[in-house]
Design a protein around this motif. Structure first.
Motif, PDB file in Angstrom:
ATOM      1  N   SER A  49     -38.401 -12.772  62.766  1.00  0.00           N
ATOM      2  CA  SER A  49     -38.761 -11.542  62.050  1.00  0.00           C
ATOM      3  C   SER A  49     -37.873 -11.311  60.834  1.00  0.00           C
ATOM      4  CB  SER A  49     -38.693 -10.337  62.991  1.00  0.00           C
ATOM      5  OG  SER A  49     -37.396 -10.217  63.553  1.00  0.00           O
ATOM      6  N   ILE A  50     -36.576 -11.598  60.967  1.00  0.00           N
ATOM      7  CA  ILE A  50     -35.661 -11.379  59.836  1.00  0.00           C
ATOM      8  C   ILE A  50     -36.020 -12.294  58.673  1.00  0.00           C
ATOM      9  CG2 ILE A  50     -33.261 -11.586  59.076  1.00  0.00           C
ATOM     10  CD1 ILE A  50     -32.407 -10.759  61.887  1.00  0.00           C
ATOM     11  N   GLU A  51     -36.258 -13.562  58.975  1.00  0.00           N
ATOM     12  CA  GLU A  51     -36.599 -14.519  57.920  1.00  0.00           C
ATOM     13  C   GLU A  51     -37.977 -14.217  57.321  1.00  0.00           C
ATOM     14  OE1 GLU A  51     -35.475 -15.263  60.876  1.00  0.00           O
ATOM     15  OE2 GLU A  51     -33.694 -16.548  60.696  1.00  0.00           O
ATOM     16  N   ASN A  52     -38.918 -13.764  58.166  1.00  0.00           N
ATOM     17  CA  ASN A  52     -40.231 -13.381  57.641  1.00  0.00           C
ATOM     18  C   ASN A  52     -40.109 -12.215  56.675  1.00  0.00           C
ATOM     19  OD1 ASN A  52     -42.277 -15.124  58.760  1.00  0.00           O
ATOM     20  ND2 ASN A  52     -41.839 -14.260  60.761  1.00  0.00           N
ATOM     21  N   GLU A  53     -39.265 -11.261  57.011  1.00  0.00           N
ATOM     22  CA  GLU A  53     -39.039 -10.121  56.121  1.00  0.00           C
ATOM     23  C   GLU A  53     -38.378 -10.569  54.821  1.00  0.00           C
ATOM     24  OE1 GLU A  53     -36.833  -7.196  58.228  1.00  0.00           O
ATOM     25  OE2 GLU A  53     -38.424  -6.817  59.708  1.00  0.00           O
ATOM     26  N   ALA A  54     -37.462 -11.534  54.926  1.00  0.00           N
ATOM     27  CA  ALA A  54     -36.800 -12.054  53.735  1.00  0.00           C
ATOM     28  C   ALA A  54     -37.803 -12.718  52.800  1.00  0.00           C
ATOM     29  CB  ALA A  54     -35.706 -13.049  54.131  1.00  0.00           C
ATOM     30  N   PHE A  55     -38.745 -13.473  53.389  1.00  0.00           N
ATOM     31  CA  PHE A  55     -39.775 -14.095  52.555  1.00  0.00           C
ATOM     32  C   PHE A  55     -40.649 -13.038  51.891  1.00  0.00           C
ATOM     33  CE2 PHE A  55     -44.119 -15.796  52.091  1.00  0.00           C
ATOM     34  CZ  PHE A  55     -43.864 -16.772  51.134  1.00  0.00           C
ATOM     35  N   GLU A  56     -41.038 -12.026  52.636  1.00  0.00           N
ATOM     36  CA  GLU A  56     -41.848 -10.954  52.060  1.00  0.00           C
ATOM     37  C   GLU A  56     -41.104 -10.271  50.919  1.00  0.00           C
ATOM     38  OE1 GLU A  56     -44.839 -10.290  52.512  1.00  0.00           O
ATOM     39  OE2 GLU A  56     -45.491 -10.649  54.559  1.00  0.00           O
ATOM     40  N   ASP A  57     -39.807 -10.046  51.085  1.00  0.00           N
ATOM     41  CA  ASP A  57     -39.023  -9.418  50.025  1.00  0.00           C
ATOM     42  C   ASP A  57     -39.021 -10.270  48.761  1.00  0.00           C
ATOM     43  OD1 ASP A  57     -38.424  -7.295  51.656  1.00  0.00           O
ATOM     44  OD2 ASP A  57     -36.437  -8.048  52.233  1.00  0.00           O
ATOM     45  N   LYS A  58     -38.864 -11.570  48.930  1.00  0.00           N
ATOM     46  CA  LYS A  58     -38.853 -12.455  47.773  1.00  0.00           C
ATOM     47  C   LYS A  58     -40.230 -12.516  47.123  1.00  0.00           C
ATOM     48  CE  LYS A  58     -35.254 -15.339  49.884  1.00  0.00           C
ATOM     49  NZ  LYS A  58     -34.146 -15.029  48.957  1.00  0.00           N
ATOM     50  N   ARG A  59     -41.240 -12.563  47.952  1.00  0.00           N
ATOM     51  CA  ARG A  59     -42.610 -12.663  47.448  1.00  0.00           C
ATOM     52  C   ARG A  59     -43.000 -11.435  46.633  1.00  0.00           C
ATOM     53  NH1 ARG A  59     -47.781 -11.906  51.349  1.00  0.00           N
ATOM     54  NH2 ARG A  59     -49.444 -12.213  49.818  1.00  0.00           N
ATOM     55  N   PHE A  60     -42.586 -10.249  47.074  1.00  0.00           N
ATOM     56  CA  PHE A  60     -42.990  -9.016  46.409  1.00  0.00           C
ATOM     57  C   PHE A  60     -41.918  -8.450  45.485  1.00  0.00           C
ATOM     58  CE2 PHE A  60     -45.760  -8.911  50.246  1.00  0.00           C
ATOM     59  CZ  PHE A  60     -46.969  -8.966  49.576  1.00  0.00           C
ATOM     60  N   SER A  61     -40.877  -9.229  45.217  1.00  0.00           N
ATOM     61  CA  SER A  61     -39.852  -8.790  44.274  1.00  0.00           C
ATOM     62  C   SER A  61     -40.382  -8.912  42.846  1.00  0.00           C
ATOM     63  CB  SER A  61     -38.594  -9.645  44.435  1.00  0.00           C
ATOM     64  OG  SER A  61     -38.866 -10.983  44.041  1.00  0.00           O
ATOM     65  N   ASN A  62     -39.561  -8.464  41.888  1.00  0.00           N
ATOM     66  CA  ASN A  62     -39.976  -8.502  40.478  1.00  0.00           C
ATOM     67  C   ASN A  62     -40.292  -9.919  40.017  1.00  0.00           C
ATOM     68  OD1 ASN A  62     -39.748  -5.734  40.113  1.00  0.00           O
ATOM     69  ND2 ASN A  62     -37.589  -5.855  39.496  1.00  0.00           N
ATOM     70  N   ARG A  63     -39.597 -10.902  40.585  1.00  0.00           N
ATOM     71  CA  ARG A  63     -39.838 -12.287  40.157  1.00  0.00           C
ATOM     72  C   ARG A  63     -40.796 -13.018  41.090  1.00  0.00           C
ATOM     73  NH1 ARG A  63     -36.552 -16.528  42.272  1.00  0.00           N
ATOM     74  NH2 ARG A  63     -35.423 -15.884  44.140  1.00  0.00           N
ATOM     75  N   GLY A  64     -41.369 -12.289  42.048  1.00  0.00           N
ATOM     76  CA  GLY A  64     -42.229 -12.918  43.049  1.00  0.00           C
ATOM     77  C   GLY A  64     -43.387 -13.691  42.447  1.00  0.00           C
ATOM     78  N   ARG A  65     -43.984 -13.156  41.367  1.00  0.00           N
ATOM     79  CA  ARG A  65     -45.130 -13.841  40.771  1.00  0.00           C
ATOM     80  C   ARG A  65     -44.748 -15.131  40.067  1.00  0.00           C
ATOM     81  NH1 ARG A  65     -48.983  -9.140  38.079  1.00  0.00           N
ATOM     82  NH2 ARG A  65     -49.461  -8.025  40.025  1.00  0.00           N
ATOM     83  N   SER A  66     -43.485 -15.265  39.727  1.00  0.00           N
ATOM     84  CA  SER A  66     -43.050 -16.474  39.019  1.00  0.00           C
ATOM     85  C   SER A  66     -42.625 -17.589  39.969  1.00  0.00           C
ATOM     86  CB  SER A  66     -41.888 -16.147  38.080  1.00  0.00           C
ATOM     87  OG  SER A  66     -40.723 -15.813  38.826  1.00  0.00           O
ATOM     88  N   LEU A  67     -42.549 -17.291  41.277  1.00  0.00           N
ATOM     89  CA  LEU A  67     -42.098 -18.307  42.226  1.00  0.00           C
ATOM     90  C   LEU A  67     -43.086 -19.466  42.304  1.00  0.00           C
ATOM     91  CD1 LEU A  67     -40.726 -16.170  45.201  1.00  0.00           C
ATOM     92  CD2 LEU A  67     -39.409 -17.460  43.516  1.00  0.00           C
ATOM     93  N   ARG A  68     -42.547 -20.688  42.296  1.00  0.00           N
ATOM     94  CA  ARG A  68     -43.376 -21.891  42.397  1.00  0.00           C
ATOM     95  C   ARG A  68     -42.968 -22.773  43.580  1.00  0.00           C
ATOM     96  NH1 ARG A  68     -45.578 -18.906  39.927  1.00  0.00           N
ATOM     97  NH2 ARG A  68     -46.102 -18.869  37.712  1.00  0.00           N
ATOM     98  N   GLY A  69     -41.788 -22.534  44.126  1.00  0.00           N
ATOM     99  CA  GLY A  69     -41.334 -23.354  45.236  1.00  0.00           C
ATOM    100  C   GLY A  69     -40.415 -22.591  46.161  1.00  0.00           C
ATOM    101  N   LEU A  70     -40.378 -23.006  47.419  1.00  0.00           N
ATOM    102  CA  LEU A  70     -39.511 -22.390  48.420  1.00  0.00           C
ATOM    103  C   LEU A  70     -38.719 -23.491  49.125  1.00  0.00           C
ATOM    104  CD1 LEU A  70     -38.616 -19.901  50.126  1.00  0.00           C
ATOM    105  CD2 LEU A  70     -40.509 -20.462  51.684  1.00  0.00           C
ATOM    106  N   ILE A  71     -37.397 -23.343  49.125  1.00  0.00           N
ATOM    107  CA  ILE A  71     -36.527 -24.243  49.877  1.00  0.00           C
ATOM    108  C   ILE A  71     -36.224 -23.585  51.215  1.00  0.00           C
ATOM    109  CG2 ILE A  71     -34.277 -25.387  49.975  1.00  0.00           C
ATOM    110  CD1 ILE A  71     -34.284 -25.368  46.890  1.00  0.00           C
ATOM    111  N   ILE A  72     -36.543 -24.278  52.296  1.00  0.00           N
ATOM    112  CA  ILE A  72     -36.231 -23.799  53.643  1.00  0.00           C
ATOM    113  C   ILE A  72     -35.197 -24.752  54.211  1.00  0.00           C
ATOM    114  CG2 ILE A  72     -37.137 -23.276  55.937  1.00  0.00           C
ATOM    115  CD1 ILE A  72     -39.918 -22.997  54.620  1.00  0.00           C
ATOM    116  N   SER A  73     -33.981 -24.252  54.403  1.00  0.00           N
ATOM    117  CA  SER A  73     -32.900 -25.122  54.862  1.00  0.00           C
ATOM    118  C   SER A  73     -32.550 -24.826  56.313  1.00  0.00           C
ATOM    119  CB  SER A  73     -31.658 -24.947  53.978  1.00  0.00           C
ATOM    120  OG  SER A  73     -31.113 -23.646  54.132  1.00  0.00           O
ATOM    121  N   GLY A  74     -31.917 -25.798  56.938  1.00  0.00           N
ATOM    122  CA  GLY A  74     -31.501 -25.646  58.322  1.00  0.00           C
ATOM    123  C   GLY A  74     -31.436 -27.005  58.986  1.00  0.00           C
TER     124      GLY A  74
END
Length: 329
Positions: A153-178
């Motif tokens: 849930s925490i990571e899902n919320e983090a993705f939602e925050d990034k997606r709907f942030s001011n720069r969300g529309r400019s995102l082209r890639g997501l790095i998922i580390s672990g």
């Protein structure tokens, strides 16, 4: 069991055989594998169509001119009209064929969404996703098992925050580390669902190892797209870095246009051992011709430097830590 009858001209036999071999013969019927040797009759063809729930038509000039294929098409059309055939999936595999050459009942009356597929691998992806949708419709428990993720849930919320942030529309890639085993693949698919992608979507998958670069990335993309011949590819791989980035973007866009995305299993090729992002990846992500979507998911064994998002605003990063018992509840 769901089976697809593959209708094709003998001129496209090699294409059809590769398609069936990649999907799996358990899910397909095709004359070169399923009919008796040295024996082919209209009764046997009709029997095979009757035993299938899906009719896949590989459209080419030769197929439209073939009397055998025409018999198969009209048999399938009758079955579809009477409700005996569940699905009719036509695909154009001949790049020289014009939409006006396709029978009007198919292109206009039935309003099939006709698309060109000159790569068996890309067509395989589309058919498999449609088959998965049918399987899930009949077996909702399978769908639940394959699409449910617990405890992020925490990571899902983090993705939602990034997606709907001011720069969300400019995102082209997501790095998922672990580290291995933390569920990077499952989490990436959850991100896809949040982007509105259908749950049956299956990404194109590429593995990049340490010291591999954009040349390997292009080769793997071209294995899916079949855009360039061997000689053309050799010229491309010896070109300047910016030109190679342009080619990678062109291939990515072609895959994106088929309504899917790309997962990269990264072992220090995209995120380097020093935690920097490789220059070639930056060139690709920042290319203005790249489709405006989050389409590249990089599953990295290394977390990039903390300033990655400020230096490269078209990239986002989420780190997955091992789940504890509290997170699972």
């Amino acid at each position: 069991m769901i089976k697809a009858f593959i209708s094709h001209s003998s001129a496209q036999k090699e294409f059809a055989q590769e398609l069936v071999n990649t999907i799996g013969r358990d899910y397909c019927k095709i004359d070169c594998f399923d009919f008796e040797p040295a024996y082919k009759s209209i009764d046997e063809i009709f029997k095979a169509i009757d035993s299938c729930t899906i009719f896949v038509l590989l459209i080419s000039k030769e197929a439209l001119a073939s009397s055998w294929v025409q018999k198969e098409i009209y048999k399938a059309k009758d079955e579809l009209t009477s409700g005996q055939l569940e699905q009719f999936w036509p695909y154009i595999i001949d790049s020289s064929l014009k939409l006006d050459d396709v029978p009007s009942w198919m292109a206009k009356d039935e309003c099939f969404n006709l698309k060109y597929f000159v790569s068996p691998e890309m067509l395989r992806k589309d058919i498999e996703q449609k088959i998965r949708r049918l399987i899930w419709r009949e077996n909702p428990n399978i769908m639940a098992r394959e699409t449910t993720i617990i405890g992020r849930s925490i990571e899902n919320e983090a993705f939602e925050d990034k997606r709907f942030s001011n720069r969300g529309r400019s995102l082209r890639g997501l790095i998922i580390s672990g580290r291995n085993g933390v569920g990077k693949d499952a989490f990436a698919k959850q991100c896809l669902y949040k982007l509105g992608k259908p749950k049956e979507i299956e990404p194109y998958r590429i593995s990049l190892d340490v010291k591999e670069g954009i040349e390997n990335f292009i080769i793997y993309l071209n294995l899916y797209c079949r855009e360039y011949s061997k000689s053309e590819l050799e010229d491309i791989l010896s070109s300047a870095p910016k030109e190679k980035a342009n080619i990678a973007v062109k291939l990515l866009n072609k895959l994106y246009d088929s309504q899917t995305i790309v997962f990269v299993e990264d072992n220090m090729a995209c995120v380097l051992p020093n935690r920097e992002v490789s220059e070639w990846l930056v060139d690709v992500i920042e290319n203005p011709e790249l489709n405006k979507q989050i389409g590249l998911f990089i599953k990295s064994c290394i977390s990039p430097n903390s300033y990655i998002e400020s230096d490269y605003p078209k990239l986002a990063h989420i780190q997955l830590l091992p789940l504890n018992n509290t997170a699972l509840n």
